[in-house]
Scaffold this motif. Structure first.
Motif, PDB file in Angstrom:
ATOM      1  N   PHE A 120      13.430  22.752  47.857  1.00  0.00           N
ATOM      2  CA  PHE A 120      12.118  22.160  47.568  1.00  0.00           C
ATOM      3  C   PHE A 120      12.247  20.790  46.906  1.00  0.00           C
ATOM      4  N   THR A 121      13.169  20.657  45.937  1.00  0.00           N
ATOM      5  CA  THR A 121      13.305  19.376  45.248  1.00  0.00           C
ATOM      6  C   THR A 121      13.855  18.296  46.177  1.00  0.00           C
ATOM      7  N   ASN A 122      14.756  18.679  47.069  1.00  0.00           N
ATOM      8  CA  ASN A 122      15.267  17.701  48.027  1.00  0.00           C
ATOM      9  C   ASN A 122      14.175  17.260  48.994  1.00  0.00           C
ATOM     10  N   TYR A 123      13.386  18.221  49.469  1.00  0.00           N
ATOM     11  CA  TYR A 123      12.366  17.894  50.466  1.00  0.00           C
ATOM     12  C   TYR A 123      11.233  17.061  49.863  1.00  0.00           C
ATOM     13  N   PHE A 124      10.812  17.416  48.657  1.00  0.00           N
ATOM     14  CA  PHE A 124       9.636  16.772  48.078  1.00  0.00           C
ATOM     15  C   PHE A 124       9.953  15.665  47.070  1.00  0.00           C
ATOM     16  N   ILE A 125      11.204  15.613  46.576  1.00  0.00           N
ATOM     17  CA  ILE A 125      11.539  14.621  45.536  1.00  0.00           C
ATOM     18  C   ILE A 125      12.664  13.695  45.971  1.00  0.00           C
ATOM     19  N   LEU A 126      13.845  14.272  46.279  1.00  0.00           N
ATOM     20  CA  LEU A 126      15.012  13.430  46.511  1.00  0.00           C
ATOM     21  C   LEU A 126      14.979  12.691  47.846  1.00  0.00           C
ATOM     22  N   LEU A 127      14.643  13.372  48.936  1.00  0.00           N
ATOM     23  CA  LEU A 127      14.586  12.680  50.227  1.00  0.00           C
ATOM     24  C   LEU A 127      13.516  11.578  50.237  1.00  0.00           C
ATOM     25  N   PRO A 128      12.315  11.814  49.704  1.00  0.00           N
ATOM     26  CA  PRO A 128      11.351  10.712  49.599  1.00  0.00           C
ATOM     27  C   PRO A 128      11.877   9.554  48.759  1.00  0.00           C
ATOM     28  N   LEU A 129      12.700   9.871  47.739  1.00  0.00           N
ATOM     29  CA  LEU A 129      13.297   8.810  46.927  1.00  0.00           C
ATOM     30  C   LEU A 129      14.237   7.958  47.769  1.00  0.00           C
ATOM     31  N   PHE A 130      15.107   8.608  48.549  1.00  0.00           N
ATOM     32  CA  PHE A 130      16.046   7.876  49.392  1.00  0.00           C
ATOM     33  C   PHE A 130      15.326   7.089  50.490  1.00  0.00           C
ATOM     34  N   GLU A 131      14.152   7.563  50.884  1.00  0.00           N
ATOM     35  CA  GLU A 131      13.381   6.856  51.908  1.00  0.00           C
ATOM     36  C   GLU A 131      12.895   5.493  51.429  1.00  0.00           C
ATOM     37  N   ASN A 132      12.887   5.290  50.109  1.00  0.00           N
ATOM     38  CA  ASN A 132      12.523   3.978  49.566  1.00  0.00           C
ATOM     39  C   ASN A 132      13.605   2.942  49.835  1.00  0.00           C
ATOM     40  N   PHE A 133      14.812   3.423  50.102  1.00  0.00           N
ATOM     41  CA  PHE A 133      15.942   2.523  50.337  1.00  0.00           C
ATOM     42  C   PHE A 133      16.424   2.551  51.781  1.00  0.00           C
ATOM     43  N   MET A 134      15.998   3.572  52.536  1.00  0.00           N
ATOM     44  CA  MET A 134      16.481   3.747  53.899  1.00  0.00           C
ATOM     45  C   MET A 134      15.381   4.380  54.752  1.00  0.00           C
ATOM     46  N   PRO A 135      15.080   3.809  55.918  1.00  0.00           N
ATOM     47  CA  PRO A 135      14.075   4.432  56.801  1.00  0.00           C
ATOM     48  C   PRO A 135      14.428   5.883  57.088  1.00  0.00           C
ATOM     49  N   VAL A 136      13.414   6.709  57.257  1.00  0.00           N
ATOM     50  CA  VAL A 136      13.643   8.141  57.401  1.00  0.00           C
ATOM     51  C   VAL A 136      14.528   8.464  58.607  1.00  0.00           C
ATOM     52  N   ASP A 137      14.375   7.701  59.695  1.00  0.00           N
ATOM     53  CA  ASP A 137      15.211   7.952  60.877  1.00  0.00           C
ATOM     54  C   ASP A 137      16.682   7.702  60.577  1.00  0.00           C
ATOM     55  N   GLU A 138      16.952   6.629  59.835  1.00  0.00           N
ATOM     56  CA  GLU A 138      18.337   6.328  59.463  1.00  0.00           C
ATOM     57  C   GLU A 138      18.867   7.375  58.493  1.00  0.00           C
ATOM     58  N   LEU A 139      17.998   7.836  57.607  1.00  0.00           N
ATOM     59  CA  LEU A 139      18.385   8.852  56.641  1.00  0.00           C
ATOM     60  C   LEU A 139      18.817  10.135  57.352  1.00  0.00           C
ATOM     61  N   ILE A 140      18.014  10.564  58.305  1.00  0.00           N
ATOM     62  CA  ILE A 140      18.341  11.774  59.068  1.00  0.00           C
ATOM     63  C   ILE A 140      19.597  11.552  59.897  1.00  0.00           C
TER      64      ILE A 140
END
Length: 205
Positions: free
Chosen positions: A134-154
Motif C-alpha cells: 500500500f505504501t509503495n502504491y500510494f506513497i513511494l511510486l507517486p514520489l518517484f513519478e515526480n522524477f521519472m515518467p510513470v512509463d519509464e518507472l515501470i
C-alpha cells in the motif's frame, strides 16, 4: 509507606530508566543502519533496502511492541534532518517498519516461547509486506513519478522482471515479496542473537 512498597517503586523506576536508555541506544543503532543500504535484487538502482528494523524488533521483543514502534519513530524523525524526499520516504519507512515490529512484538508479548517468536516474525513479515504494498502504491511510486515518467518507472522494473507492465505488477512482483523477504531475514537475525542480548538489555547479566 512500607519497605516492600518502596522497593517495588525503586525497582519500577530503575526498569523505566533502563527501558528509556535501551530504547535510545537501539534507536541510534537503527538510525546508523539506515545508512547502510544495499540494492534490492531484481530491482532498479534507486530501490534500496536496509536492516534498520532489526534493532526495533529487538526492542519490541525485549520491552514490548510500543517500544519497537518508538524506535522506528525516533529513527525516521532523525532521518528528517537529511531527507531528500520532504519526509515522504520517512513516513513510508515508518509505516512499514512500525507495522512489522508492532505485529511481531504484540504476538510475542503474550506467549514468550521460541516457537511463538518464529511465528511472530513470520506474521510480522507478511503484515509488513502488505503495508509495503500500500505504501509503495500510494506513497513511494507517486514520489518517484515526480522524477521519472510513470512509463519509464515501470520499464525500469520490467528490465529485471519481464512480466511487470503496470504499477500494480510492481507491487505484486517486487514490493510485496521483497519486503516479506526483508522481514524474514531480520527475523532470522533476531532469533539468532536475541537470547544472548536479552539479559544485557534487561540488566540481568
Amino acid at each position: 509507606m512500607n519497605q516492600e512498597t518502596t522497593a517495588k517503586k525503586t525497582k519500577s523506576g530503575a526498569m523505566n530508566t533502563r527501558t528509556m536508555t535501551m530504547t535510545a541506544i537501539l534507536a541510534a543503532i537503527s538510525y546508523i543502519l539506515a545508512f547502510l543500504d544495499f540494492p534490492v535484487p531484481l530491482s532498479p538502482s534507486f530501490a534500496k533496502m536496509d536492516l534498520s528494523d532489526f534493532p526495533a524488533l529487538i526492542g519490541a521483543f525485549a520491552f514490548g511492541p510500543l517500544v519497537g514502534v518508538l524506535i522506528e519513530l525516533i529513527k525516521n524523525a532523525l532521518r528528517l534532518f537529511a531527507t531528500s524526499t520532504g519526509g515522504v520516504g520517512e513516513l513510508a519507512n515508518f509505516l512499514m517498519g512500525a507495522s512489522y515490529v508492532f505485529t511481531a512484538g504484540t504476538i510475542y508479548k503474550f506467549h514468550k516461547t521460541k516457537a511463538m517468536a518464529w511465528i511472530s516474525c513470520i506474521v510480522g513479515s507478511v503484515v509488513m509486506g502488505i503495508v509495503a504494498a500500500f505504501t509503495n502504491y500510494f506513497i513511494l511510486l507517486p514520489l518517484f513519478e515526480n522524477f521519472m515518467p510513470v512509463d519509464e518507472l515501470i520499464a525500469s522494473f520490467e528490465e529485471f522482471i519481464p512480466f511487470i507492465h503496470t504499477k500494480l505488477d510492481v507491487i505484486i512482483f517486487n514490493a510485496f515479496p521483497f519486503n516479506l523477504l526483508k522481514g524474514l531475514v531480520i527475523g532470522v537475525f533476531t532469533m539468532m542473537i536475541y537470547k544472548h542480548l536479552s539479559p544485557i538489555l534487561k540488566g540481568k547479566h
